[in-house]
Structures are given as structure tokens and as C-alpha cells.
Design an enzyme around this catalytic site. Structure first.
Site, short mmCIF file in Angstrom:
data_model
loop_
_atom_site.label_atom_id
_atom_site.label_comp_id
_atom_site.label_asym_id
_atom_site.label_seq_id
_atom_site.Cartn_x
_atom_site.Cartn_y
_atom_site.Cartn_z
N HIS A 304 -14.14 -82.88 -21.42
CA HIS A 304 -13.10 -82.21 -20.63
C HIS A 304 -13.39 -82.37 -19.13
O HIS A 304 -12.47 -82.61 -18.34
CB HIS A 304 -13.03 -80.73 -20.99
CG HIS A 304 -12.36 -80.46 -22.31
ND1 HIS A 304 -12.89 -80.89 -23.50
CD2 HIS A 304 -11.20 -79.80 -22.62
CE1 HIS A 304 -12.10 -80.51 -24.50
NE2 HIS A 304 -11.06 -79.86 -23.98
N HIS A 347 -19.74 -75.54 -23.33
CA HIS A 347 -20.73 -76.56 -22.99
C HIS A 347 -21.84 -75.92 -22.17
O HIS A 347 -21.63 -74.89 -21.48
CB HIS A 347 -20.09 -77.69 -22.17
CG HIS A 347 -19.35 -78.70 -23.01
ND1 HIS A 347 -19.98 -79.72 -23.67
CD2 HIS A 347 -18.03 -78.83 -23.28
CE1 HIS A 347 -19.08 -80.45 -24.31
NE2 HIS A 347 -17.88 -79.93 -24.09
N ASP A 351 -24.29 -80.10 -19.23
CA ASP A 351 -23.22 -80.96 -19.75
C ASP A 351 -22.14 -81.17 -18.69
O ASP A 351 -21.68 -82.30 -18.48
CB ASP A 351 -22.58 -80.31 -20.98
CG ASP A 351 -23.52 -80.24 -22.16
OD1 ASP A 351 -24.60 -80.84 -22.07
OD2 ASP A 351 -23.18 -79.58 -23.15
#
Length: 440
Positions: A304, A347, A351
Site C-alpha cells: 500500500h 504493517h 515495512d
């Protein structure tokens, strides 16, 4: 020398700001004597420079073609007033820009020794032509392609590359979900941000909504941008590369889930049909939770965040500074979306950080190479060895892609193949010039 060889520049309120009564031939300017330069200055109402240029320093036509702006400021000319320097340099510059043949010979010699170009026309290209009453100077847009052939084919190749990368990544997401570490045995790793920020359940959906909004903005830019095919193939190339790298990292190393709220348990591989169905769902809906897709184990860096960052950089790179409000909103969506991903505890902080850093650096490195034509126009083959995809996509690009917007075909009342005609005309000119060089 005839007065017809002297350039007389006038400014009027018509369609053209700069008109020249007569064009020069290159040979005539080179053969100018100091008397010719004196007549030229008189025709431009710059007679006060005749004594300093002609009488004291003996400047002739060849000297004018080799002059720089600093020569007017420094000794022995040492012109003091800025107004005088700019006016005189403007008219000298016009002479130089009309002497392409003179500089082309020098450029051919210096290219053999890897020296910088002497011609002023690499900064300002002019296209002069005669008319019944005047001769206009048309400032020509810098050539984008060495040759426009095959550019759309490259966009198709980049799309296929991104498609294969997307299919591969979707399959790997099925694999890693099947082998995700058990939360009871492997609890979430310590994380400074996640351990101190409460879980917000709706934050992840909002971050995906921001991705959709930025995607729509990027699509509008592609629709109205003249060089949309170059932008699109760069987007596919960068996105495909980053997600392929992401698939490798999450396959080789499985991290524990960031929080127990995810309810991730290892899935049985099941039948081939079940695996194919999960794979197809992840690919078609791009792993978005707002479409009901729940995947686990795909950590190491955030997909994302990759999309947020890549879309943000494409939006800001391929719009002019006039769109500063759009740029500001785009950066806000990028940063705020990353914070929402962390607030949703989807996350780890590392990340998100790695995804942002890797995507932004790869985007900047790619465009730094692409915008510097010297780096991919030299005969050195190291670039094609280390970056074969870049070398293939960008070998015909001559300069930084200008952000030129135009009305797309569906919105025009009368459709004309303007861009196609320009490409065909340029291709014809390119082949003609090549034939002339071969004959020489």
C-alpha cells in the site's frame, strides 16, 4: 555588404513578437568585417557601442559568433550598465542562433573528444523561414525522440512486464498466507510505533480510499498529457520491478503478524482450484481490503505504501509547478496514508519506511538517468548490462519529458492527427538527414 544582410528586429502587438526583415546565411555572418558589424549596430540603434566594439577591439562577424555574455562584462569591453549588456547580448544571441551550420561543424569535432557542445542552439532551438513581408523566428520544442518509431510498442512491453509481475506477486501472497507464523507461537515483534499507538480499525480502509483517489488523479494526467505513453511505461516498469522485489522478500522471510486483531492463521493449501481462486481474487482486486480481500504474511515492506508513494511521485513529476496545490495534496495523501497504515496496525513501522524509501529512491534514480541524455547516449555498454530494461525503454529519449497538456481526442469537436503528423514529419526529417550524412 548589402543592407539586406542586416537583421532589423521590431516589436509589435500582432501575432508575432519578434520579426526579422531578412535572414542571414551563415557564410555572410562569418565574412562580416568590422564595417559590417558597424552597419549592423547602427540598424539596431546601438551606435554607441561602435567605438568600443569596432574601433577599439576590431570585432568582426566571426568574433560575434564566438562571443559569450561574460565577454561583454569583462575586460577589454567592460560594459557597465546591465541594460546595455542585455540588449547587446540579445541581438548577438539572435545571430548565433541563426548560424546552426557554423556550430554543427564545431559540434562534430568536439563530440570526438567528449567535449561540451559549443553551439548555443542546444539551449535554444530556432526554426527560421521566409514570408512575403517578414521572416519569423519560431522557437521549436526540443526533440523528445531520436526517432518516434517503436515507442508505443515499448509501452505494451512494459504493461506485459507489470502484468506478469502482478500475477507472480498474487501467487506468492497465496503461498505466504499458507505458511504465515502462528500468532500463539510467534507473537508480534516489538515495534516502537505500534506499541504506543492504539489500533484504529477504519484507518486501513481510508488509506485504500486515498490510493483510489490518487489513482484517479494520475489517470486524468495520463488522459491530458501529450507524452502519456512514456509516463505509463515508466509507471509499469517501476511498479512491476518494486512488486517483484517485494514478492521475493516476503517469500524468503516470513514475519509474524503485527497484531492479534488480524486473526491470521495458516491456511491449508487445499485443492488446485481453491488456490487458483484465491490467487485470482487477490490479483483482480489488487489485495484491497475494501473489496473483502484479507491476506496475511505479505510483510517485509508495505505494498500500500508502494502505491501511495509511486502515484505521488508520478503526479508531482508530470505536472507543472502551476499545479502546486495538487502537489501539496498529493504529498499530504502520501504521508497521511502511511500514518493510517500504521494506525491500523497492518504493517510494522519498518515495512512502511522501507517501502517509502525504496520506491522514492528507485523513482528518482530512474528519472535522473532518463533525464540525462548523455548517460544513455554514449557508447558505453555498462548501462545496458546492469539496467537492460531501462536501456531498452529510454534509449530514444533525448531530454527531460516536458509537461505539455493537450485536449484528448474524445473531447475535441474536430479530430486531427496532429501528434501523428508531427511524428511522421520528424521521422521523414530524420531519415533525410541520415541520408545526407551518408552521402557526405
Amino acid at each position: 555588404m548589402n543592407e539586406s544582410n542586416v537583421s532589423k528586429t521590431t516589436i509589435h502587438n500582432g501575432d508575432c513578437n519578434h520579426d526579422i526583415m531578412e535572414n542571414f546565411s551563415t557564410s555572410s555572418i562569418i565574412s562580416w568585417t568590422t564595417d559590417d558589424v558597424e552597419k549592423w549596430l547602427e540598424s539596431l540603434n546601438l551606435s554607441k557601442f561602435i567605438d568600443k566594439l569596432c574601433n577599439e577591439n576590431g570585432i568582426d562577424g566571426l568574433t560575434l559568433l564566438l562571443m559569450k555574455e561574460d565577454d561583454l562584462k569583462q575586460s577589454p569591453l567592460s560594459i557597465e550598465r546591465l541594460c546595455d549588456i542585455k540588449k547587446l547580448w540579445y541581438h548577438i544571441r539572435l545571430l548565433q542562433c541563426n548560424s546552426n551550420e557554423f556550430y554543427s561543424h564545431l559540434n562534430n569535432e568536439t563530440k570526438k573528444h567528449n567535449h561540451s557542445l559549443l553551439s548555443p542552439t542546444h539551449l535554444l532551438e530556432t526554426n527560421s523561414h521566409n514570408s512575403s513581408s517578414s521572416c519569423q523566428i519560431n522557437y521549436k520544442e526540443k526533440t523528445i525522440f531520436k526517432t518516434p518509431t517503436g515507442e508505443k510498442r515499448k509501452t505494451l512491453v512494459s504493461f506485459i512486464y507489470a502484468l506478469i509481475s502482478g500475477l507472480w506477486t498474487s501467487f506468492i501472497m497465496v503461498v505466504v498466507h499458507n505458511r504465515v507464523p502462528n500468532v500463539q507461537k510467534y507473537p508480534p515483534l516489538p515495534d516502537l510505533f505500534l506499541d504506543n499507538i492504539p489500533h484504529i480499525s477504519w484507518a486501513f480502509a481510508v488509506s485504500e480510499f486515498l490510493i483510489l483517489v490518487m489513482g484517479i488523479v494520475f489517470l486524468l494526467i495520463l488522459i491530458f498529457h501529450k507524452y502519456w505513453s512514456i509516463i505509463l511505461r515508466r509507471f509499469f516498469a517501476l511498479g512491476g520491478t518494486i512488486f517483484f522485489l517485494r514478492s521475493i522478500t516476503m517469500l524468503v522471510t516470513s514475519l509474524s503478524v503485527p497484531g492479534p486483531h488480524l486473526e491470521c492463521t495458516p491456511l491449508q493449501y487445499g485443492t488446485t482450484r481453491e488456490i487458483f481462486t484465491r490467487w485470482l481474487q487477490i490479483f483482480l482486486f489488487q489485495g484491497l481490503s475494501i473489496h473483502g480481500i484479507r491476506s496475511c504474511g505479505d510483510y517485509m515492506f508495505s505494498g500500500h505504501t508502494v502505491m501511495l508513494t509511486l502515484l505521488n511521485h508520478c503526479i508531482t513529476e508530470y505536472t507543472t509547478s502551476d499545479f502546486y496545490v495538487v502537489h501539496l495534496i498529493s504529498w499530504f495523501c502520501n504521508i497521511f496514508g502511511m500514518m493510517l497504515i500504521l494506525a491500523a496496525h497492518e504493517h510494522y513501522t519498518i515495512d512502511v519506511f522501507i517501502a517509502f524509501f525504496l520506491t522514492s529512491r528507485l523513482f528518482l534514480y530512474y528519472h535522473s538517468l532518463a533525464n540525462n541524455a548523455v548517460l544513455h547516449s554514449i557508447s558505453d555498454n555498462r548501462l545496458s548490462i546492469w539496467f537492460p530494461m531501462f536501456s531498452y525503454f529510454e534509449k530514444n529519449i533525448q531530454c527531460m519529458v516536458p509537461n505539455v497538456l493537450h485536449i484528448p481526442w474524445p473531447l475535441t469537436l474536430i479530430y486531427s492527427n496532429t501528434d501523428e503528423k508531427e511524428d511522421k514529419n520528424f521521422l521523414l526529417e530524420y531519415h533525410n538527414e541520415r541520408d545526407i550524412r551518408k552521402r557526405k
